[in-house]
Design a protein around this motif. Structure first.
Motif, PDB file in Angstrom:
ATOM      1  N   PHE A   1       0.677  -1.264  -0.025  1.00  0.00           N
ATOM      2  CA  PHE A   1      -0.187  -0.013   0.043  1.00  0.00           C
ATOM      3  C   PHE A   1       0.860   1.332  -0.057  1.00  0.00           C
ATOM      4  N   PRO A   2       0.332   2.329  -0.758  1.00  0.00           N
ATOM      5  CA  PRO A   2       1.183   3.669  -0.551  1.00  0.00           C
ATOM      6  C   PRO A   2       1.172   4.193   0.911  1.00  0.00           C
ATOM      7  N   GLN A   3       2.046   4.433   1.394  1.00  0.00           N
ATOM      8  CA  GLN A   3       2.273   4.874   2.845  1.00  0.00           C
ATOM      9  C   GLN A   3       1.044   5.677   3.306  1.00  0.00           C
ATOM     10  N   ALA A   4       0.954   6.858   2.619  1.00  0.00           N
ATOM     11  CA  ALA A   4       0.036   8.027   2.907  1.00  0.00           C
ATOM     12  C   ALA A   4      -1.556   7.549   3.035  1.00  0.00           C
ATOM     13  N   ALA A   5      -1.870   6.261   2.356  1.00  0.00           N
ATOM     14  CA  ALA A   5      -3.194   5.638   2.385  1.00  0.00           C
ATOM     15  C   ALA A   5      -3.280   4.387   3.069  1.00  0.00           C
TER      16      ALA A   5
END
Lengths: 290, 418
Positions: B63-67
């Motif tokens: 997953f992308p970190q920000a999400a």
């Protein structure tokens, strides 16, 4: 009565404010595209001057190659375009036909249901996101794997909950109300069914409002972030806005961010350019603003 | 008939062997999507683990970190958590309290030599262990400090608060920098409590009273905290540091471009600073009275409470804690290798390595952010208070309001007890 040619010709100065406004709107795009061609260090240092808007210095497509290497950009673009296009088509059909029913057919509770439907305009997605998540997590689906329960990690979970919305119904209702009733009466006298009236009489006249609803729906769907974030744990179903997060690491590669943004802006621009005339006609005729 | 019996026996044997050797799938979620280096290292660990035994096969979803945190929360609501998940250190108590995570059953010997930051303990139980730690330092150029007659601080003898202020004043007076100090105000979110609450703690205050975690009153708005607030405000009022309007570009590039003399930055940015100047040094946090402090704890591995195969998940985590993987992460993404052995084997943190100082800083000065489930609420309140003070809000009323909000949140959640 004589009018000089020069007084009819628009003054050049009239275009000055229009040009200025156009520049204000174009510059962010210009900045994005130019930045996507520069290395991150140069991009950051150029932001202090007008060079940010010019193709100067070290120019290459490296950021685009790097963006494709960092994330499955093609997959994200396909997902977004597929989800958005399918939802727009479904929404245009469902919303226009329900608006047709609200305007032209007589049935008990019609006005009450329309009022209730329109009140949902003020309910943001954030309010209903969790109940909606719990709902779709229990729903059945028949697909390649037979009957399954739970829609998470699928295309349908990103399409079906948004395949009808109050704003689009409202736009169609307002537009249909202004159409001359004589058209319907004439068609009925000629023996046309309600389906034929909808399909052959009303919808051919609804080009502008269809374009408006399509563009608004397209933008809303294409820009979706919260809902896909909640329902797509699998990369294969993620749309472009979730994909954008792939580029925000501890040390942000701004060049790649700009390249990715440029790539995902292309479908939006194409869609708008295709429907531009109808959209403007719709604004001119109904006063609806996007 | 014989053929039939033989065929049946063969089929039964085949099915039995398949059943015997079919590995149980373990799902693992990781926050590093978009980071190719991390992806490769995580995949290497997974491949090695899957080959090392036949009972479990780990499958990775990135997953992308920000999400990431929102995705985990949504999955928890839907009852779809994976077997293994990674979690940011300060978020762990919240997830443990909410029932997302189970305590680890990993052999404690596997992390006995770790720095304290990567071990996530809540209510006396270890819920998560990280393969690295992160640290913050004052990044400066030796030539700049020497030219301005500023003493170079050490871990043993850091700058006092007065020395630090005097150093900033000298650098400002030199007229060579837009600002003498870059705090990274352009970075929002977790950076504020991670990077700035250690200053508050060095003054003697804290985001919340850690004795029972029942109130922020007195900690966040007491005399020590107010003294910190006044100092904090003067940094911006006296143009010693850029405020909340700092552009992300300046944050990323300002030190390298010579706009700032000192940058308060994490070790993940250290390699960039080393590339920009050949005399970069990493200095400890100043001591404002209660000892120099820096934040600790980064991303860690944990086990989902709803996972059906917690034994396998724990086995994987224990497998991942080997020094060679700790060193691989350190070399790959510049983070601090958490054991002396893995640090000694790393490119950046070995003796004489360019970032060796960070290991010492992490060991000597690291302080965990408040370890309680309401931290994510407190962190946001703290961030807003610091932003407001930097923009000119009165210190005492702003801290009073922040302390009140945090205390009310704790009370609303019944002291975060079950």
């Amino acid at each position: 009565m004589s009018t000089s040619t020069s007084s009819l010709r628009p003054s050049r100065w009239r275009y000055l404010p229009l040009v200025l406004v156009a520049i204000v709107f174009i510059f962010p795009l210009e900045f994005m595209i130019m930045s996507s061609l520069k290395p991150s260090q140069q991009l950051l240092s150029d932001t202090n001057s007008f060079r940010a808007f010019l193709p100067v210095g070290s120019i290459s497509l490296d950021n685009y190659y790097a963006a494709f290497a960092r994330a499955p950009v093609g997959l994200f673009l396909f997902n977004s375009v597929f989800i958005t296009a399918t939802t727009v088509v479904l929404a245009l059909f469902l919303c226009s036909i329900s608006a047709f029913s609200f305007v032209f057919l007589q049935w008990r509770g019609r006005d009450t249901i329309l009022t209730i439907l329109l009140t949902t305009l003020v309910i943001p997605i954030e309010i209903i996101a969790v109940p909606l998540l719990l709902l779709v997590n229990q729903l059945p689906w028949v697909g390649l794997h037979g009957l399954t329960f739970g829609w998470l990690n699928s295309y349908q979970v990103q399409i079906i909950p948004f395949s009808a919305d109050a704003l689009s119904v409202f736009l169609f209702v307002q537009y249909f109300k202004d159409l001359p009733k004589e058209l319907i009466e004439a068609a009925r006298i000629e023996g046309a069914s309600w389906w034929q009236i909808y399909y052959k009489v009303i919808m051919p006249l609804a080009g502008p409002v269809t374009a408006t609803a399509a563009i608004l729906k397209f933008l809303a769907m294409y820009n979706q972030f919260l809902w896909p974030l909640m329902v797509t744990q699998a990369e294969q179903y993620r749309p472009v806005m979730i994909g954008l997060q792939y580029f925000f690491q501890l040390n942000i590669a701004w060049g790649e961010v700009m390249a990715y943004l440029t790539l995902i802006t292309v479908p939006v621009l194409i869609f708008y350019l295709v429907l531009q005339r109808a959209f403007i006609a719709s604004i001119a005729s109904t006063g609806i603003k996007g | 008939m014989k053929k039939l019996i033989f065929g049946g026996a063969m089929l039964a044997s085949l099915l039995a062997s398949t059943a015997a050797f079919a590995a149980t799938d373990l799902t693992m979620w990781y926050h590093g999507a978009g980071n190719d280096v991390e992806k490769k290292i995580v995949n290497t660990i997974i491949d090695d683990f899957n080959k090392s035994q036949a009972d479990f096969a780990v499958k990775l979803e990135q997953f992308p970190q920000a999400a990431y945190n929102d995705s985990v929360t949504a999955a928890a609501v839907a009852g779809k958590l994976p077997d293994i998940l990674d979690v940011d250190g300060p978020v762990m108590p919240g997830w443990a309290w909410a029932g997302y995570m189970a305590p680890l059953t990993v052999d404690p010997a596997a992390y006995a030599k770790f720095l304290p930051g990567p071990i996530g303990t809540y209510n006396g139980k270890v819920y998560s262990v990280g393969l690295w730690d992160a640290a913050v330092a004052m990044v400066a150029r030796k030539s700049v400090l020497d030219a301005n007659g500023i003493r170079i601080p050490t871990i043993e003898k850091p700058w006092t608060g007065e020395e630090f202020d005097a150093a900033l004043a000298k650098l400002q007076a030199s007229g060579k920098f837009e600002y003498p100090l870059d705090l990274g105000m352009a970075w929002k979110g977790e950076w504020y409590p991670y990077a700035f609450s250690p200053f508050l703690q060095s003054f003697g205050g804290d985001i919340v009273n850690r004795d029972g975690y029942k109130t922020a009153d007195g900690s966040l708005n007491g005399p020590a905290a107010v003294k910190f607030g006044a100092w904090w405000q003067h940094l911006f009022k006296d143009k010693l540091a850029p405020g909340t309007s700092q552009s992300p570009a300046d944050r990323d590039n300002g030190f390298a471009a010579g706009k700032y003399a000192i940058s308060w930055n994490g070790n993940w940015a250290a390699l960039g600073a080393l590339k920009a100047h050949d005399d970069v040094i990493f200095l400890p946090a100043p001591d404002f009275g209660k000892g120099p402090k820096i934040g600790a704890a980064s991303w860690q591995f944990g086990v989902s409470a709803t996972g059906k195969h917690q034994d396998g998940a724990n086995k994987f985590i224990q497998f991942a804690l080997q020094d060679k993987y700790l060193t691989a992460f350190s070399d790959g993404i510049g983070l601090i290798a958490p054991t002396p052995e893995s640090a000694a084997a790393s490119i950046n943190y070995k003796k004489g390595g360019p970032m060796e100082a960070y290991f010492g800083l992490s060991k000597a000065q690291a302080l965990l952010r408040p370890v309680y489930p309401g931290y994510s609420v407190a962190a946001k309140v703290f961030e807003k208070a610091l932003a407001d003070i930097s923009n000119g809000s009165e210190v005492q009323p702003t801290l009073d309001a922040a302390a009140d909000e945090i205390t009310k949140d704790i009370a609303k959640n019944k002291n975060y007890t079950k």
